[in-house]
Design a protein around this motif. Structure first.
Motif, mmCIF file in Angstrom:
data_model
loop_
_atom_site.group_PDB
_atom_site.id
_atom_site.type_symbol
_atom_site.label_atom_id
_atom_site.label_comp_id
_atom_site.label_asym_id
_atom_site.label_seq_id
_atom_site.Cartn_x
_atom_site.Cartn_y
_atom_site.Cartn_z
ATOM 1 N N GLY A 69 -20.196 -5.064 10.400
ATOM 2 C CA GLY A 69 -20.087 -3.711 9.840
ATOM 3 C C GLY A 69 -18.696 -3.559 9.264
ATOM 4 O O GLY A 69 -17.880 -2.777 9.731
ATOM 5 N N LEU A 100 -15.836 -2.481 14.520
ATOM 6 C CA LEU A 100 -14.937 -1.325 14.401
ATOM 7 C C LEU A 100 -15.741 -0.144 13.835
ATOM 8 O O LEU A 100 -16.061 -0.123 12.654
ATOM 9 N N LEU A 104 -12.766 2.208 6.347
ATOM 10 C CA LEU A 104 -13.647 3.377 6.488
ATOM 11 C C LEU A 104 -13.740 3.785 7.943
ATOM 12 O O LEU A 104 -14.823 3.752 8.539
ATOM 13 N N HIS A 105 -12.603 4.092 8.508
ATOM 14 C CA HIS A 105 -12.633 4.507 9.905
ATOM 15 C C HIS A 105 -11.567 5.556 10.181
ATOM 16 O O HIS A 105 -10.885 6.021 9.259
ATOM 17 N N GLU A 118 -20.079 -1.740 -0.581
ATOM 18 C CA GLU A 118 -18.988 -2.288 0.241
ATOM 19 C C GLU A 118 -18.847 -3.802 0.048
ATOM 20 O O GLU A 118 -17.718 -4.313 -0.001
ATOM 21 N N ASP A 163 -27.506 -7.665 8.231
ATOM 22 C CA ASP A 163 -27.869 -6.656 9.221
ATOM 23 C C ASP A 163 -27.520 -7.193 10.610
ATOM 24 O O ASP A 163 -28.068 -8.226 11.022
ATOM 25 N N PHE A 164 -26.618 -6.517 11.310
ATOM 26 C CA PHE A 164 -26.202 -7.050 12.614
ATOM 27 C C PHE A 164 -27.300 -6.939 13.691
ATOM 28 O O PHE A 164 -27.139 -7.435 14.786
ATOM 29 N N GLY A 170 -17.315 -2.620 6.303
ATOM 30 C CA GLY A 170 -16.768 -1.663 5.339
ATOM 31 C C GLY A 170 -16.297 -2.375 4.072
ATOM 32 O O GLY A 170 -16.714 -3.498 3.774
ATOM 33 N N THR A 194 -22.110 -6.221 5.998
ATOM 34 C CA THR A 194 -22.385 -4.786 5.920
ATOM 35 C C THR A 194 -23.736 -4.606 5.242
ATOM 36 O O THR A 194 -24.197 -5.502 4.525
HETATM 37 C C1 SAM Z 1 -17.754 3.672 9.827
HETATM 38 S S1 SAM Z 1 -17.996 2.256 8.829
HETATM 39 C C2 SAM Z 1 -16.723 1.169 9.448
HETATM 40 C C3 SAM Z 1 -16.375 0.099 8.462
HETATM 41 C C4 SAM Z 1 -15.341 -0.939 8.893
HETATM 42 N N1 SAM Z 1 -15.588 -1.500 10.206
HETATM 43 C C5 SAM Z 1 -13.974 -0.381 8.828
HETATM 44 O O1 SAM Z 1 -13.372 -0.259 9.867
HETATM 45 O O2 SAM Z 1 -13.502 -0.086 7.729
HETATM 46 C C6 SAM Z 1 -19.477 1.541 9.526
HETATM 47 C C7 SAM Z 1 -19.861 0.225 8.896
HETATM 48 O O3 SAM Z 1 -20.950 -0.347 9.630
HETATM 49 C C8 SAM Z 1 -21.859 -0.884 8.692
HETATM 50 N N2 SAM Z 1 -23.203 -0.991 9.300
HETATM 51 C C9 SAM Z 1 -23.975 0.014 9.788
HETATM 52 N N3 SAM Z 1 -25.144 -0.471 10.235
HETATM 53 C C10 SAM Z 1 -25.105 -1.826 10.022
HETATM 54 C C11 SAM Z 1 -26.025 -2.889 10.267
HETATM 55 N N4 SAM Z 1 -27.234 -2.679 10.784
HETATM 56 N N5 SAM Z 1 -25.637 -4.146 9.964
HETATM 57 C C12 SAM Z 1 -24.417 -4.390 9.397
HETATM 58 N N6 SAM Z 1 -23.518 -3.405 9.130
HETATM 59 C C13 SAM Z 1 -23.869 -2.150 9.434
HETATM 60 C C14 SAM Z 1 -21.810 0.077 7.527
HETATM 61 O O4 SAM Z 1 -22.380 -0.480 6.365
HETATM 62 C C15 SAM Z 1 -20.304 0.308 7.446
HETATM 63 O O5 SAM Z 1 -19.708 -0.754 6.754
#
Ligand code: SAM
Length: 276
Positions: free
Chosen positions: A71, A138, A30-31, A98, A121-122, A73, A93
């Protein structure tokens, strides 16, 4: 529910709504994409895989190293780190869709024993200090409600000498503020740092920044290539998800292409937690 948990739930809902069709179009990544030029004919999934490779290559992973994919995806990026480097990857995530998709994808891969996915949650990680050799963020820091807090958490869970690599959007050239606002609202970005500011955030968290790249012209600058490549798969995806869902997906991304050329960049940075 506390403020952080409520914020995480909202971001999770945002991804729950967009990820199913995004997952299909981009094969679980998802990027953003990367096309060299107008004559470059690779598919959307392959253009997106280039970003996966470019960013994860900067981590310098070795077999058996432990990686937090913060995060993650729908799982393809984490699985590719296990396949390519033999790394052990934990993906977190805040999207329930996801997590499920990533677990199913890992089960169908040859590296199911090397990857784990969970809701997390990061902003507030449950892992002890120094748990990981490397961290990947990413295109996920863009959604963090507080960059100082998330970078402190990621720093804490890295071992001394551990690496972090991230990629994200950046503010590049001046342009109409309303176009930028539409872009940020569409992607739920709470901020848009310049490359220099991204470097500053990593340094302020204690990291030594070792590598950085700005490749926006080959990413957002290739929106015509994206539209061309997405149209190739449009009917197939409409048949699977329905016209109405596909139109809603397109509507949700309305502001994505609003910025002027070179107004928004794309940065890749790699940094290290200092050795003791
Ligand atoms: C643009 S997507 C990128 C997904 C993945 N890194 C990829 O490259 O396919 C952003 C990701 O960050 C995650 N995310 C956003 N806020 C977050 C949080 N507080 N803790 C963990 N994950 C989070 C979303 O759920 C999503 O999976």
């Amino acid at each position: 529910m506390g403020d952080d948990a409520a914020e995480a739930a909202q971001i999770g809902k945002h991804y729950d709504e967009r990820s199913p069709i995004g997952d299909e179009f981009r094969d679980g990544q998802l990027h953003m994409w990367y096309w060299y030029d107008r004559e470059d004919r690779v598919s959307l999934a392959n253009a997106v895989a280039r970003i996966t490779r470019k960013v994860t290559d900067t981590l310098g992973l070795r077999p058996e190293e432990s990686v937090l994919d913060a995060g993650c995806g729908p799982g393809t990026t984490a699985i590719s780190m296990a396949e390519r480097f033999g790394a052990r990857v934990t993906g977190i995530t805040v999207s329930r869709f996801e997590v499920e998709r990533a677990i199913a994808r890992a089960g169908a891969s040859t590296v199911g024993d090397l990857v784990d996915f969970e809701y997390g949650d990061f902003m507030d990680l449950e892992y002890p200090d120094g748990s990981f050799d490397a961290v990947l963020a990413l295109e996920s820091l863009q959604n963090a409600p507080d960059l100082t807090q998330v970078l402190a958490e990621l720093y804490r869970v890295l071992r001394p000498g551990g690496r972090i690599s991230m990629s994200d959007f950046s503010l590049e050239q001046a342009g109409p503020p309303e176009r930028l606002a539409r872009f940020m609202e569409t992607l739920r970005l709470s901020r848009l740092p310049s490359l220099t500011e991204w470097i500053g955030h990593l340094r302020a968290a204690g990291f030594d920044v070792e590598e950085y790249t700005q490749c926006g012209p080959r990413v957002l600058g290739r929106k015509a290539k994206y539209i061309e490549a997405a149209l190739v798969r449009r009917q197939e995806i409409a048949d699977k998800f329905g016209e109405a869902a596909l139109n809603e997906f397109a509507e949700q991304h309305h502001g994505f292409f609003a910025p002027r050329r070179n107004q928004v960049g794309y940065v890749i940075l790699s940094a290290r937690k200092p050795y003791r």
